[in-house]
Design a protein around this motif. Structure first.
Motif, PDB file in Angstrom:
ATOM      1  N   LEU A 231       0.823  -1.208   0.000  1.00 35.38           N
ATOM      2  CA  LEU A 231       0.000   0.000   0.000  1.00 35.38           C
ATOM      3  C   LEU A 231       0.860   1.262   0.000  1.00 35.38           C
ATOM      4  O   LEU A 231       0.479   2.286  -0.586  1.00 35.38           O
ATOM      5  CB  LEU A 231      -0.949  -0.011   1.202  1.00 35.38           C
ATOM      6  CG  LEU A 231      -2.050  -1.070   1.126  1.00 35.38           C
ATOM      7  CD1 LEU A 231      -2.920  -1.052   2.375  1.00 35.38           C
ATOM      8  CD2 LEU A 231      -2.919  -0.871  -0.118  1.00 35.38           C
ATOM      9  N   TYR A 232       2.024   1.200   0.621  1.00 34.22           N
ATOM     10  CA  TYR A 232       2.940   2.350   0.567  1.00 34.22           C
ATOM     11  C   TYR A 232       3.372   2.606  -0.873  1.00 34.22           C
ATOM     12  O   TYR A 232       3.380   3.744  -1.346  1.00 34.22           O
ATOM     13  CB  TYR A 232       4.161   2.100   1.458  1.00 34.22           C
ATOM     14  CG  TYR A 232       5.077   3.305   1.582  1.00 34.22           C
ATOM     15  CD1 TYR A 232       4.979   4.152   2.679  1.00 34.22           C
ATOM     16  CD2 TYR A 232       6.027   3.588   0.610  1.00 34.22           C
ATOM     17  CE1 TYR A 232       5.806   5.264   2.800  1.00 34.22           C
ATOM     18  CE2 TYR A 232       6.853   4.694   0.720  1.00 34.22           C
ATOM     19  CZ  TYR A 232       6.738   5.515   1.813  1.00 34.22           C
ATOM     20  OH  TYR A 232       7.553   6.627   1.917  1.00 34.22           O
ATOM     21  N   ASP A 233       3.720   1.551  -1.572  1.00 32.31           N
ATOM     22  CA  ASP A 233       4.126   1.696  -2.970  1.00 32.31           C
ATOM     23  C   ASP A 233       2.983   2.237  -3.831  1.00 32.31           C
ATOM     24  O   ASP A 233       3.216   2.868  -4.861  1.00 32.31           O
ATOM     25  CB  ASP A 233       4.609   0.355  -3.534  1.00 32.31           C
ATOM     26  CG  ASP A 233       5.934  -0.085  -2.922  1.00 32.31           C
ATOM     27  OD1 ASP A 233       6.627   0.781  -2.366  1.00 32.31           O
ATOM     28  OD2 ASP A 233       6.251  -1.293  -3.003  1.00 32.31           O
ATOM     29  N   ALA A 234       1.750   1.992  -3.416  1.00 36.32           N
ATOM     30  CA  ALA A 234       0.590   2.522  -4.133  1.00 36.32           C
ATOM     31  C   ALA A 234       0.302   3.967  -3.760  1.00 36.32           C
ATOM     32  O   ALA A 234      -0.599   4.591  -4.329  1.00 36.32           O
ATOM     33  CB  ALA A 234      -0.638   1.662  -3.842  1.00 36.32           C
ATOM     34  N   GLY A 235       1.084   4.511  -2.826  1.00 36.76           N
ATOM     35  CA  GLY A 235       0.914   5.902  -2.429  1.00 36.76           C
ATOM     36  C   GLY A 235       0.048   6.108  -1.212  1.00 36.76           C
ATOM     37  O   GLY A 235      -0.419   7.219  -0.959  1.00 36.76           O
ATOM     38  N   TYR A 236      -0.125   5.052  -0.400  1.00 34.74           N
ATOM     39  CA  TYR A 236      -0.986   5.128   0.774  1.00 34.74           C
ATOM     40  C   TYR A 236      -0.295   4.488   1.980  1.00 34.74           C
ATOM     41  O   TYR A 236      -0.467   3.284   2.238  1.00 34.74           O
ATOM     42  CB  TYR A 236      -2.323   4.434   0.509  1.00 34.74           C
ATOM     43  CG  TYR A 236      -3.189   5.143  -0.503  1.00 34.74           C
ATOM     44  CD1 TYR A 236      -4.055   6.165  -0.114  1.00 34.74           C
ATOM     45  CD2 TYR A 236      -3.115   4.802  -1.853  1.00 34.74           C
ATOM     46  CE1 TYR A 236      -4.843   6.827  -1.047  1.00 34.74           C
ATOM     47  CE2 TYR A 236      -3.907   5.458  -2.796  1.00 34.74           C
ATOM     48  CZ  TYR A 236      -4.762   6.471  -2.383  1.00 34.74           C
ATOM     49  OH  TYR A 236      -5.528   7.130  -3.323  1.00 34.74           O
ATOM     50  N   PRO A 237       0.488   5.243   2.741  1.00 32.48           N
ATOM     51  CA  PRO A 237       1.065   4.686   3.972  1.00 32.48           C
ATOM     52  C   PRO A 237      -0.045   4.226   4.920  1.00 32.48           C
ATOM     53  O   PRO A 237      -1.128   4.817   4.955  1.00 32.48           O
ATOM     54  CB  PRO A 237       1.834   5.876   4.569  1.00 32.48           C
ATOM     55  CG  PRO A 237       2.037   6.814   3.431  1.00 32.48           C
ATOM     56  CD  PRO A 237       0.864   6.643   2.525  1.00 32.48           C
ATOM     57  N   VAL A 238       0.220   3.170   5.670  1.00 30.61           N
ATOM     58  CA  VAL A 238      -0.789   2.573   6.552  1.00 30.61           C
ATOM     59  C   VAL A 238      -0.505   2.994   7.994  1.00 30.61           C
ATOM     60  O   VAL A 238       0.624   2.859   8.481  1.00 30.61           O
ATOM     61  CB  VAL A 238      -0.781   1.040   6.428  1.00 30.61           C
ATOM     62  CG1 VAL A 238      -1.788   0.426   7.399  1.00 30.61           C
ATOM     63  CG2 VAL A 238      -1.089   0.614   4.995  1.00 30.61           C
ATOM     64  N   GLN A 239      -1.519   3.479   8.677  1.00 34.28           N
ATOM     65  CA  GLN A 239      -1.417   3.763  10.107  1.00 34.28           C
ATOM     66  C   GLN A 239      -1.621   2.453  10.872  1.00 34.28           C
ATOM     67  O   GLN A 239      -2.576   1.716  10.602  1.00 34.28           O
ATOM     68  CB  GLN A 239      -2.481   4.781  10.526  1.00 34.28           C
ATOM     69  CG  GLN A 239      -2.396   6.112   9.809  1.00 34.28           C
ATOM     70  CD  GLN A 239      -1.120   6.855  10.128  1.00 34.28           C
ATOM     71  OE1 GLN A 239      -0.756   7.019  11.291  1.00 34.28           O
ATOM     72  NE2 GLN A 239      -0.426   7.291   9.087  1.00 34.28           N
TER      73      GLN A 239
END
Length: 645
Positions: A231-239
């Motif tokens: 998801l980080y690579d997709a542009g969405y860091p995860v909390q």
């Protein structure tokens, strides 16, 4: 022990400071504006005394001061008032770049919170604000980040503000939580995000166990690290807001008083359950980590890159906590004891034949020392223990392969304090850093460089024989100080050792002999050591005052900061010289290597080394057929260099 006595400046630290003496300090530092900590270092007096004497001189109208927001107070002669406003900042909002001419320490320290230093050529610094800089900015609220930006940027830009707000929002679209029945849930901010982003990229069965609602899915807890990276690579860091395991209980008391900022680090870690303590060398990250261990109150696994550092942790834990010898073990090539608190090397813990010993234990906390190693393939497996409290430690969470984002994705958010604030408070000595350009020893050395290519050319520049005399000159200039000379090439280190009669510590040296030399240096029975990359990380040599880099690892920013960090302690001077052969790629490497320090507000100067005629035995050199690069590879095998870099 210290440098030359500066009685020519002032002899009595309780006496008032005269304007002539203040001007002498400016001349010695090569600055027009100084902080109290810098004056204290030159006068060899406590910072509080320096501040009082500067204030008295200001009351007399002879000097002036400036204090901007959280900037250190700076002092300067009243007839140089214009100097304090020489800084010039230009914002290019469409490119998200900031160009700063003659930046103050405050400006550089603040920009480092949300921007990436791209170039620092001469007096101009170029910063770029990237997505990951906003995602990783050390703030709990967007308003705090925007306030810092408005404090330091020359003008407001609605376009830039809106972009930053969008990036901040993207970093809070996905959250991992623990279901009341104990399994792990991935929650999206909307149905569309779950369906069009997460479920399009995550593997059904491997990552996703079952849907719970349109915006929630049950995910495999053992795959959390992979889910975060995808998801980080997709542009969405995860909390990560899961209820992490506390492990088998273990009461730990710390026998040290944590500084205010260290207590703040621990409190923020307790709130987040994971994170990375980021602070300058000498700021006490290890002590803060012990505070985190006490806060978690569970059995702890500490991962380190070397046996030397494992032994150091073992001794520090027994000295500064209530832990007893039967509660602290080491697990590596030299010793294999699993205890309630175990210090292991990354390499050993990642091996298949040892892995189950670590996976099966109920650890409550995993501490990743020198956490910048985690993204490499060699150490990455250790980050799969995502269900535990995770704490990383690093002064330099940067990598030349641009994979530093993995550090915060796999371990946790950055937790730290502005370097400038720690310098100004006197907790850490701000280093004086100088690139010194060395001419070729002779035509023979220059021709050897011209006739080679690639690694051999870089090695020829790095091992320029004229550096021997350049090092000798610096040793004489700082006679009586505690010095470390760094040499990346083994044949160069041996040549320096023979010429200067100083031991050379490398990965080739037996571990027991290295420890003897380090102990002699710590106990002031030895004033100088020549050291390879084994001294870059973790080795505690707290009384070093001067670092001389004869050769380095290309343009590694991390290595530059680590070597400067050997001198960055609360008391004494902190000086670093980087030698670079004039007219070669080493010039660019030296500037690149110091870019991280420059971005933290540390001033880097440049000058030419004095011309000295070295004594070179060419016949002896021709007889030396030892391949330095092969020996250097041997050092890598000893675990002193991250193979991914």
């Amino acid at each position: 022990m210290g440098g030359p006595t500066l009685s020519w400046v002032v002899s009595d630290e309780s006496s008032p400071l005269s304007l002539d003496e203040f001007q002498a300090v400016l001349q010695r530092l090569g600055r027009s504006v100084v902080t109290a900590s810098q004056v204290a270092r030159v006068l060899e007096c406590p910072q509080a005394d320096a501040s009082e004497r500067l204030a008295a001189l200001a009351d007399a109208g002879r000097i002036a001061s400036a204090d901007v927001s959280s900037d250190p107070v700076v002092w300067y002669p009243t007839d140089l008032d214009a100097v304090a406003s020489k800084e010039h900042r230009i914002l290019f909002p469409e490119r998200r770049e900031v160009v700063v001419e003659h930046p103050r320490q405050f400006t550089r320290a603040q920009l480092a919170q949300f921007a990436h230093l791209v170039d620092s050529s001469g007096d101009a610094y170029i910063y770029r604000i990237r997505e990951e800089d906003v995602w990783q900015a050390p703030y709990d609220h967007l308003d705090d980040l925007l306030r810092t930006m408005r404090d330091v940027l020359p003008e407001r830009s609605p376009h830039l503000d809106e972009w930053v707000e969008r990036q901040w929002s993207r970093a809070h679209k996905f959250t991992l939580v623990t279901h009341e029945d104990g399994y792990t849930v991935l929650r999206a901010a909307s149905d569309d995000l779950m369906g069009n982003v997460a479920l399009q990229r995550l593997d059904q069965g491997e990552h996703v166990r079952a849907p719970i609602s349109d915006s929630e899915v049950w995910v495999a807890s053992e795959r959390v690290g992979e889910i975060k990276r995808i998801l980080y690579d997709a542009g969405y860091p995860v909390q990560d807001d899961r209820e992490l395991e506390s492990g088998a209980p273990l009461d730990i008391d710390v026998n040290l008083d944590l500084r205010e900022y260290q207590r703040s680090w621990v409190e923020r870690f307790e709130t987040a359950n994971s994170g990375v303590f980021v602070g300058p060398p000498g700021s006490g990250k290890t002590v803060a980590a012990m505070g985190a261990m006490a806060a978690v109150g569970g059995e702890t696994l500490i991962l380190v890159p070397s046996r030397d550092l494992a032994g150091q942790w073992h001794d520090e834990l027994l000295m500064n906590t209530s832990l007893t010898p039967d509660q602290v073990g080491e697990y590596h090539g030299g010793e294999k004891n699993i205890r309630p608190v175990t210090v292991a090397t990354y390499q050993t813990a990642g091996m298949d034949r040892h892995r189950s010993l670590f996976d099966d234990r109920e650890w409550g906390l995993i501490v990743y020392d020198e956490v910048h190693h985690v993204p490499s393939n060699v150490f990455r497996r250790s980050a799969d223990l995502q269900a535990k409290h995770r704490l990383g430690l690093s002064a330099t969470p940067i990598r030349e392969d641009d994979r530093e984002a993995d550090i915060f994705t796999l371990i946790g958010p950055p937790i730290g304090t502005d370097w400038a604030a720690l310098f100004d408070a006197g907790f850490v000595a701000e280093p004086e850093v100088e690139i010194r350009y060395v001419p070729w020893a002779d035509d023979y050395a220059r021709n050897e460089y011209v006739s080679t290519h690639g690694h051999e050319r870089r090695q020829a520049a790095a091992t320029n024989p004229a550096k021997v005399e350049a090092v000798r000159t610096l040793l004489e200039a700082h006679a009586g100080s505690k010095l470390l000379v760094f040499a990346d090439y083994l044949d160069q280190g041996e040549a320096l050792s023979a010429a200067l009669d100083i031991p050379f510590v490398s990965g080739e040296m037996r571990h027991s002999r290295r420890q003897v030399l380090f102990d002699e240096f710590r106990s002031d029975r030895r004033d100088a050591l020549i050291i390879s990359r084994v001294g870059d990380e973790g080795i505690d040599l707290p009384n070093a005052e001067v670092a001389i880099v004869a050769s380095g690892l290309g343009g590694s920013r991390r290595q530059g900061a680590q070597r400067a960090g050997r001198t960055m302690r609360p008391v004494g001077s902190a000086l670093m010289y980087v030698l670079a052969t004039r007219g070669t790629s080493e010039e660019d490497f030296a500037r690149q290597q110091l870019r991280h320090l420059a971005g933290k507000g540390i001033r880097v100067t440049e000058r030419d080394a004095p011309q000295v005629e070295p004594v070179v035995d060419r016949e002896a050199e021709d007889d030396d057929t030892e391949d330095a690069s092969e020996l250097d590879d041997g050092e890598d095998d000893a675990g002193t260099r991250d193979a991914e870099d």
